[in-house]
Design a protein around this motif. Structure first.
Motif, PDB file in Angstrom:
ATOM      1  N   PHE A  70      26.743  24.016  10.211  1.00 33.69           N
ATOM      2  CA  PHE A  70      26.490  23.033   9.276  1.00 33.69           C
ATOM      3  C   PHE A  70      26.175  21.214   9.682  1.00 33.69           C
ATOM      4  O   PHE A  70      25.676  20.718  10.748  1.00 33.69           O
ATOM      5  N   ALA A  71      27.812  21.429   9.557  1.00 37.66           N
ATOM      6  CA  ALA A  71      28.020  19.670  10.529  1.00 37.66           C
ATOM      7  C   ALA A  71      28.030  19.982  11.847  1.00 37.66           C
ATOM      8  O   ALA A  71      27.925  18.462  11.735  1.00 37.66           O
ATOM      9  N   LEU A  72      28.508  20.458  12.325  1.00 36.42           N
ATOM     10  CA  LEU A  72      27.993  20.601  13.720  1.00 36.42           C
ATOM     11  C   LEU A  72      26.446  20.043  14.118  1.00 36.42           C
ATOM     12  O   LEU A  72      26.680  19.405  14.729  1.00 36.42           O
ATOM     13  N   GLN A  73      25.586  21.147  13.478  1.00 36.31           N
ATOM     14  CA  GLN A  73      23.840  20.617  13.429  1.00 36.31           C
ATOM     15  C   GLN A  73      23.937  19.475  13.291  1.00 36.31           C
ATOM     16  O   GLN A  73      22.382  18.990  14.066  1.00 36.31           O
ATOM     17  N   GLY A  74      24.488  18.647  12.079  1.00 40.31           N
ATOM     18  CA  GLY A  74      24.052  17.518  11.866  1.00 40.31           C
ATOM     19  C   GLY A  74      25.214  16.767  13.546  1.00 40.31           C
ATOM     20  O   GLY A  74      23.795  15.745  13.106  1.00 40.31           O
ATOM     21  N   LEU A  75      26.073  16.846  13.121  1.00 36.03           N
ATOM     22  CA  LEU A  75      26.527  15.784  14.171  1.00 36.03           C
ATOM     23  C   LEU A  75      25.644  15.449  15.402  1.00 36.03           C
ATOM     24  O   LEU A  75      25.443  14.978  16.024  1.00 36.03           O
ATOM     25  N   TYR A  76      25.683  17.035  15.547  1.00 35.11           N
ATOM     26  CA  TYR A  76      24.582  16.675  16.679  1.00 35.11           C
ATOM     27  C   TYR A  76      23.288  16.300  16.473  1.00 35.11           C
ATOM     28  O   TYR A  76      22.713  15.548  17.933  1.00 35.11           O
ATOM     29  N   GLN A  77      22.559  16.170  15.316  1.00 33.15           N
ATOM     30  CA  GLN A  77      21.037  15.532  15.231  1.00 33.15           C
ATOM     31  C   GLN A  77      21.892  14.087  15.616  1.00 33.15           C
ATOM     32  O   GLN A  77      21.194  13.448  15.853  1.00 33.15           O
ATOM     33  N   SER A  78      23.010  13.588  14.831  1.00 29.25           N
ATOM     34  CA  SER A  78      23.292  12.737  14.896  1.00 29.25           C
ATOM     35  C   SER A  78      23.154  11.969  16.424  1.00 29.25           C
ATOM     36  O   SER A  78      23.000  10.710  16.818  1.00 29.25           O
ATOM     37  N   LEU A  79      23.901  12.561  17.615  1.00 27.18           N
ATOM     38  CA  LEU A  79      24.058  12.413  18.695  1.00 27.18           C
ATOM     39  C   LEU A  79      22.712  12.143  19.698  1.00 27.18           C
ATOM     40  O   LEU A  79      22.899  11.656  20.400  1.00 27.18           O
ATOM     41  N   VAL A  80      22.179  13.207  19.899  1.00 30.19           N
ATOM     42  CA  VAL A  80      21.311  13.527  20.358  1.00 30.19           C
ATOM     43  C   VAL A  80      20.311  12.891  19.680  1.00 30.19           C
ATOM     44  O   VAL A  80      19.196  12.087  20.740  1.00 30.19           O
ATOM     45  N   ASN A 119      19.708  10.457  14.495  1.00 32.79           N
ATOM     46  CA  ASN A 119      19.520   9.756  13.130  1.00 32.79           C
ATOM     47  C   ASN A 119      20.399   9.824  11.783  1.00 32.79           C
ATOM     48  O   ASN A 119      22.008   9.684  12.855  1.00 32.79           O
ATOM     49  N   THR A 120      20.027   9.073  11.074  1.00 28.32           N
ATOM     50  CA  THR A 120      20.990   8.240   9.826  1.00 28.32           C
ATOM     51  C   THR A 120      21.947   9.534   9.480  1.00 28.32           C
ATOM     52  O   THR A 120      21.185  10.796   8.653  1.00 28.32           O
ATOM     53  N   VAL A 121      22.991   9.379   8.768  1.00 31.62           N
ATOM     54  CA  VAL A 121      23.487  10.220   8.082  1.00 31.62           C
ATOM     55  C   VAL A 121      22.526  10.626   6.751  1.00 31.62           C
ATOM     56  O   VAL A 121      22.952  11.541   6.317  1.00 31.62           O
ATOM     57  N   GLU A 122      22.170   9.609   5.968  1.00 31.16           N
ATOM     58  CA  GLU A 122      21.138   9.960   5.297  1.00 31.16           C
ATOM     59  C   GLU A 122      19.892  10.287   5.509  1.00 31.16           C
ATOM     60  O   GLU A 122      19.494  10.591   4.405  1.00 31.16           O
ATOM     61  N   GLU A 123      19.639  10.885   6.692  1.00 29.06           N
ATOM     62  CA  GLU A 123      18.332  11.525   7.113  1.00 29.06           C
ATOM     63  C   GLU A 123      18.942  13.052   7.385  1.00 29.06           C
ATOM     64  O   GLU A 123      18.190  14.154   7.004  1.00 29.06           O
ATOM     65  N   ILE A 124      19.576  12.959   7.825  1.00 32.71           N
ATOM     66  CA  ILE A 124      20.334  14.453   8.342  1.00 32.71           C
ATOM     67  C   ILE A 124      21.335  15.430   6.852  1.00 32.71           C
ATOM     68  O   ILE A 124      20.776  16.815   6.870  1.00 32.71           O
ATOM     69  N   ASP A 125      21.693  14.864   6.134  1.00 34.92           N
ATOM     70  CA  ASP A 125      22.610  15.178   4.980  1.00 34.92           C
ATOM     71  C   ASP A 125      21.622  16.037   3.955  1.00 34.92           C
ATOM     72  O   ASP A 125      20.976  17.188   3.757  1.00 34.92           O
ATOM     73  N   PRO A 126      20.453  15.761   3.953  1.00 34.27           N
ATOM     74  CA  PRO A 126      19.493  16.380   2.807  1.00 34.27           C
ATOM     75  C   PRO A 126      18.848  17.265   3.877  1.00 34.27           C
ATOM     76  O   PRO A 126      18.515  18.599   3.309  1.00 34.27           O
ATOM     77  N   PHE A 127      18.698  17.116   5.325  1.00 30.87           N
ATOM     78  CA  PHE A 127      17.396  17.861   5.321  1.00 30.87           C
ATOM     79  C   PHE A 127      18.955  18.858   5.986  1.00 30.87           C
ATOM     80  O   PHE A 127      18.331  20.651   5.250  1.00 30.87           O
ATOM     81  N   THR A 128      19.924  19.079   6.490  1.00 26.50           N
ATOM     82  CA  THR A 128      20.556  20.107   6.238  1.00 26.50           C
ATOM     83  C   THR A 128      20.929  21.115   5.356  1.00 26.50           C
ATOM     84  O   THR A 128      21.065  21.712   5.371  1.00 26.50           O
ATOM     85  N   ARG A 129      21.026  20.194   4.283  1.00 27.52           N
ATOM     86  CA  ARG A 129      21.477  20.537   2.801  1.00 27.52           C
ATOM     87  C   ARG A 129      19.939  21.761   2.545  1.00 27.52           C
ATOM     88  O   ARG A 129      19.857  22.696   1.788  1.00 27.52           O
ATOM     89  N   ASP A 130      18.783  21.505   3.155  1.00 24.37           N
ATOM     90  CA  ASP A 130      18.103  22.163   2.852  1.00 24.37           C
ATOM     91  C   ASP A 130      17.353  23.490   3.572  1.00 24.37           C
ATOM     92  O   ASP A 130      16.635  24.237   3.849  1.00 24.37           O
ATOM     93  N   LEU A 131      18.752  23.543   4.675  1.00 22.84           N
ATOM     94  CA  LEU A 131      18.296  25.074   5.488  1.00 22.84           C
ATOM     95  C   LEU A 131      18.909  26.320   5.067  1.00 22.84           C
ATOM     96  O   LEU A 131      19.459  25.788   3.788  1.00 22.84           O
ATOM     97  N   ASP A 139      30.535  18.416   3.551  1.00 21.87           N
ATOM     98  CA  ASP A 139      30.601  16.342   3.570  1.00 21.87           C
ATOM     99  C   ASP A 139      31.424  15.414   4.249  1.00 21.87           C
ATOM    100  O   ASP A 139      31.463  14.357   4.799  1.00 21.87           O
ATOM    101  N   ALA A 140      32.338  15.702   4.069  1.00 22.44           N
ATOM    102  CA  ALA A 140      33.620  15.249   4.456  1.00 22.44           C
ATOM    103  C   ALA A 140      33.221  15.509   5.571  1.00 22.44           C
ATOM    104  O   ALA A 140      34.104  13.785   6.641  1.00 22.44           O
TER     105      ALA A 140
END
Length: 180
Positions: A42-52, A55-67, A79-80
């Motif tokens: 899940f962190a990898l997916q979030g980091l991908y969203q950040s890189l590509v 997106n901000t962590v504030e957007e990525i975090d809640p989105f990822t938690r809903d997956l 989180d870490a």
């Protein structure tokens, strides 16, 4: 008479046995994954969203938690990794770049995110043995990256491990008998 096997011959053949712990494509089955492995995915997916997606962590975090499946992940480890890698991206890149054989911009975003996870864990997750970090990152790159991306990740992280986990790597080398 045809040279193709008859349907009755095919019906007598036993079904193919699946490889334990792997899907038909060779990816690890979800049931066999630890909560930390899931957190890394899940962190990898979030980091991908950040890189590509930038997106901000504030957007990525809640989105990822809903997956689907996030409830089975280690949320604290997620989180870490997500927050730590984004906050320390420049420092992580600075450690990675000297081991690259091409400009950082030419590294796939998946492999870059996997390298961030590996370097971050080497530095901050000392409860995870360095070989486990390496293996988990190679598996992430196999599952989500390009064809040979896992080999690249393995080479870079193997190159960084001795400087980031000096005592642990030296202790492992001391235990491993040298080949003649």
């Amino acid at each position: 008479m045809s040279d193709t096997p008859s349907s009755s011959a095919a019906a007598k053949r036993p079904p193919r046995q699946s490889r334990t712990g792997l899907t038909a494509t060779g990816a690890r089955k979800a049931a066999g994954k630890s909560n930390r492995t899931r957190a890394r995915e899940f962190a990898l997916q979030g980091l991908y969203q950040s890189l590509v997606g930038r997106n901000t962590v504030e957007e990525i975090d809640p989105f990822t938690r809903d997956l689907a499946g996030f409830s089975k992940a280690d949320a604290a480890h997620f989180d870490a990794l997500l927050h730590g890698c984004v906050e320390q991206a420049d420092q992580l890149d600075a450690l990675i770049v000297p081991l690259l054989d091409r400009p950082l911009a030419e590294i796939s975003p998946v492999e870059r995110a996997v390298l961030w996870i590996g370097v971050y864990e080497f530095q901050h997750c000392l409860d995870v043995p360095w070989r486990v970090v390496l293996n988990e990152c190679v598996e992430l790159a196999k599952e989500f990256g390009g064809t040979d991306g896992h080999k690249y990740v393995n080479g870079v992280l193997n190159g960084l491990a001795p400087s980031l986990r000096t005592l642990e790597v030296e202790a492992d080398k001391a235990k491993t008998p040298r080949k003649a």
